[in-house]
Design a protein around this motif. Structure first.
Motif, PDB file in Angstrom:
ATOM      1  N   MET A   1       6.054  16.304   5.569  1.00 58.66           N
ATOM      2  CA  MET A   1       5.445  17.226   6.515  1.00 58.66           C
ATOM      3  C   MET A   1       5.153  18.541   5.803  1.00 58.66           C
ATOM      4  SD  MET A   1       6.988  18.453  10.128  1.00 58.66           S
ATOM      5  CE  MET A   1       5.788  18.709  11.369  1.00 58.66           C
ATOM      6  N   VAL A   2       3.973  19.083   6.069  1.00 59.92           N
ATOM      7  CA  VAL A   2       3.588  20.334   5.424  1.00 59.92           C
ATOM      8  C   VAL A   2       3.967  21.525   6.295  1.00 59.92           C
ATOM      9  CG1 VAL A   2       1.702  19.280   4.143  1.00 59.92           C
ATOM     10  CG2 VAL A   2       1.246  20.300   6.354  1.00 59.92           C
ATOM     11  N   ASN A   3       4.201  22.642   5.648  1.00 63.05           N
ATOM     12  CA  ASN A   3       4.565  23.883   6.325  1.00 63.05           C
ATOM     13  C   ASN A   3       3.466  24.903   6.041  1.00 63.05           C
ATOM     14  OD1 ASN A   3       5.627  26.332   7.136  1.00 63.05           O
ATOM     15  ND2 ASN A   3       7.653  25.947   6.306  1.00 63.05           N
ATOM     16  N   ARG A   4       2.553  25.093   6.993  1.00 64.23           N
ATOM     17  CA  ARG A   4       1.428  26.003   6.803  1.00 64.23           C
ATOM     18  C   ARG A   4       1.888  27.444   6.580  1.00 64.23           C
ATOM     19  NH1 ARG A   4      -3.590  24.898   5.457  1.00 64.23           N
ATOM     20  NH2 ARG A   4      -4.368  26.563   6.731  1.00 64.23           N
ATOM     21  N   TYR A   5       3.074  27.795   7.093  1.00 67.76           N
ATOM     22  CA  TYR A   5       3.570  29.159   6.893  1.00 67.76           C
ATOM     23  C   TYR A   5       3.898  29.429   5.428  1.00 67.76           C
ATOM     24  CZ  TYR A   5       3.853  29.391  11.946  1.00 67.76           C
ATOM     25  OH  TYR A   5       3.544  29.371  13.272  1.00 67.76           O
ATOM     26  N   ARG A   6       4.138  28.389   4.670  1.00 71.01           N
ATOM     27  CA  ARG A   6       4.403  28.520   3.236  1.00 71.01           C
ATOM     28  C   ARG A   6       3.140  28.318   2.409  1.00 71.01           C
ATOM     29  NH1 ARG A   6       9.614  26.455   0.852  1.00 71.01           N
ATOM     30  NH2 ARG A   6       8.124  25.300  -0.403  1.00 71.01           N
ATOM     31  N   GLY A  15      -3.137   6.928   3.799  1.00 74.57           N
ATOM     32  CA  GLY A  15      -2.446   7.163   5.058  1.00 74.57           C
ATOM     33  C   GLY A  15      -1.184   8.004   4.959  1.00 74.57           C
ATOM     34  N   ARG A  16      -0.837   8.449   3.781  1.00 73.48           N
ATOM     35  CA  ARG A  16       0.349   9.290   3.589  1.00 73.48           C
ATOM     36  C   ARG A  16      -0.086  10.727   3.335  1.00 73.48           C
ATOM     37  NH1 ARG A  16       3.297   7.755  -1.358  1.00 73.48           N
ATOM     38  NH2 ARG A  16       1.172   7.606  -2.082  1.00 73.48           N
ATOM     39  N   ALA A  17       0.651  11.657   3.931  1.00 71.90           N
ATOM     40  CA  ALA A  17       0.375  13.084   3.729  1.00 71.90           C
ATOM     41  C   ALA A  17       1.246  13.597   2.586  1.00 71.90           C
ATOM     42  CB  ALA A  17       0.665  13.865   5.003  1.00 71.90           C
ATOM     43  N   LEU A  18       0.630  13.942   1.480  1.00 70.64           N
ATOM     44  CA  LEU A  18       1.350  14.503   0.338  1.00 70.64           C
ATOM     45  C   LEU A  18       1.214  16.021   0.397  1.00 70.64           C
ATOM     46  CD1 LEU A  18       0.054  12.119  -2.485  1.00 70.64           C
ATOM     47  CD2 LEU A  18       2.083  11.856  -1.041  1.00 70.64           C
ATOM     48  N   PRO A  19       2.335  16.750   0.421  1.00 72.98           N
ATOM     49  CA  PRO A  19       2.235  18.210   0.510  1.00 72.98           C
ATOM     50  C   PRO A  19       1.731  18.833  -0.783  1.00 72.98           C
ATOM     51  CG  PRO A  19       4.524  17.543   0.311  1.00 72.98           C
ATOM     52  CD  PRO A  19       3.719  16.290   0.408  1.00 72.98           C
ATOM     53  N   MET A  20       0.931  19.879  -0.631  1.00 71.63           N
ATOM     54  CA  MET A  20       0.430  20.658  -1.757  1.00 71.63           C
ATOM     55  C   MET A  20       0.648  22.128  -1.464  1.00 71.63           C
ATOM     56  SD  MET A  20      -3.259  18.978  -2.741  1.00 71.63           S
ATOM     57  CE  MET A  20      -4.018  19.519  -1.221  1.00 71.63           C
ATOM     58  N   ARG A  21       0.881  22.880  -2.532  1.00 74.82           N
ATOM     59  CA  ARG A  21       1.083  24.322  -2.406  1.00 74.82           C
ATOM     60  C   ARG A  21       0.798  24.965  -3.748  1.00 74.82           C
ATOM     61  NH1 ARG A  21       6.872  26.682  -1.956  1.00 74.82           N
ATOM     62  NH2 ARG A  21       6.407  28.865  -2.133  1.00 74.82           N
ATOM     63  N   LEU A  64      -0.085  19.689  -5.851  1.00 78.43           N
ATOM     64  CA  LEU A  64       0.982  18.695  -5.669  1.00 78.43           C
ATOM     65  C   LEU A  64       2.231  19.099  -6.449  1.00 78.43           C
ATOM     66  CD1 LEU A  64      -1.171  15.450  -5.875  1.00 78.43           C
ATOM     67  CD2 LEU A  64       0.133  16.228  -3.880  1.00 78.43           C
ATOM     68  N   ARG A  65       2.051  19.538  -7.694  1.00 79.55           N
ATOM     69  CA  ARG A  65       3.205  19.964  -8.495  1.00 79.55           C
ATOM     70  C   ARG A  65       3.842  21.225  -7.916  1.00 79.55           C
ATOM     71  NH1 ARG A  65      -0.133  17.839 -12.385  1.00 79.55           N
ATOM     72  NH2 ARG A  65      -1.033  19.821 -12.993  1.00 79.55           N
ATOM     73  N   GLY A  66       3.020  22.119  -7.358  1.00 79.46           N
ATOM     74  CA  GLY A  66       3.550  23.323  -6.718  1.00 79.46           C
ATOM     75  C   GLY A  66       4.444  23.005  -5.535  1.00 79.46           C
ATOM     76  N   ILE A  93     -10.359  22.382  -0.853  1.00 75.05           N
ATOM     77  CA  ILE A  93     -10.845  23.583  -0.165  1.00 75.05           C
ATOM     78  C   ILE A  93      -9.769  24.130   0.772  1.00 75.05           C
ATOM     79  CG2 ILE A  93     -12.501  24.398   1.568  1.00 75.05           C
ATOM     80  CD1 ILE A  93     -14.544  22.487   0.206  1.00 75.05           C
ATOM     81  N   ALA A  94      -9.090  23.246   1.503  1.00 73.05           N
ATOM     82  CA  ALA A  94      -8.025  23.689   2.410  1.00 73.05           C
ATOM     83  C   ALA A  94      -6.902  24.359   1.630  1.00 73.05           C
ATOM     84  CB  ALA A  94      -7.499  22.506   3.220  1.00 73.05           C
ATOM     85  N   LEU A  95      -6.575  23.824   0.460  1.00 77.23           N
ATOM     86  CA  LEU A  95      -5.522  24.403  -0.369  1.00 77.23           C
ATOM     87  C   LEU A  95      -5.922  25.789  -0.870  1.00 77.23           C
ATOM     88  CD1 LEU A  95      -2.792  24.102  -1.823  1.00 77.23           C
ATOM     89  CD2 LEU A  95      -4.026  22.926  -3.664  1.00 77.23           C
ATOM     90  N   LEU A  96      -7.153  25.926  -1.345  1.00 76.41           N
ATOM     91  CA  LEU A  96      -7.631  27.225  -1.810  1.00 76.41           C
ATOM     92  C   LEU A  96      -7.698  28.220  -0.660  1.00 76.41           C
ATOM     93  CD1 LEU A  96     -10.434  26.036  -4.243  1.00 76.41           C
ATOM     94  CD2 LEU A  96      -8.163  26.918  -4.851  1.00 76.41           C
TER      95      LEU A  96
END
Length: 117
Positions: A1-6, A15-21, A64-66, A93-96
């Motif tokens: 699960m991703v945390n948009r606040y971070r 079908g899997r959500a991989l978090p990126m930061r 992904l590494r972040g 684009i969403a990550l940037l």
């Protein structure tokens, strides 16, 4: 699960959500990969909007590494993204946006900015 606040966003793969930061270390990695000297220059490169497939793979792999992943750029380039190339581009684009957009613009799930003291 991703945390948009971070500043996290999801990369959808099979079908899997991989978090990126984009952490400070991930941004330093991108500065090096894109041969720029500082964050404003990195942002200007992204704003230009002429990113190659290799550039997208670099952005996604740094994100992904972040967020704690271990995939190399070549491994990320070989993934089966939900939505294909368009899905990969949208995730980059969403990550940037989550990293660089001013508060209140894009990243609609960001916490409110504290008032100035």
């Amino acid at each position: 699960m991703v945390n948009r606040y971070r500043g996290e966003v999801a990369l959808m793969v099979e079908g899997r959500a991989l978090p990126m930061r984009l952490t400070l270390g991930a941004l330093a990695e991108l500065e090096d990969a894109f041969s720029v000297e500082n964050l404003p220059a990195l942002g200007e490169r992204f704003i230009a909007g002429r990113l190659s497939a290799r550039d997208i793979a670099r952005i996604l792999s740094a994100g992904l590494r972040g967020a704690g992943g271990t995939l190399a750029t070549d491994e990320v380039a070989a993934l089966s993204f939900d939505g294909g190339l368009n899905g990969a581009i949208a995730a980059a684009i969403a990550l940037l946006d989550a990293t660089f957009a001013p508060a209140g613009q894009g990243g609609e799930d960001r916490p409110p900015t504290p008032p100035a003291a």
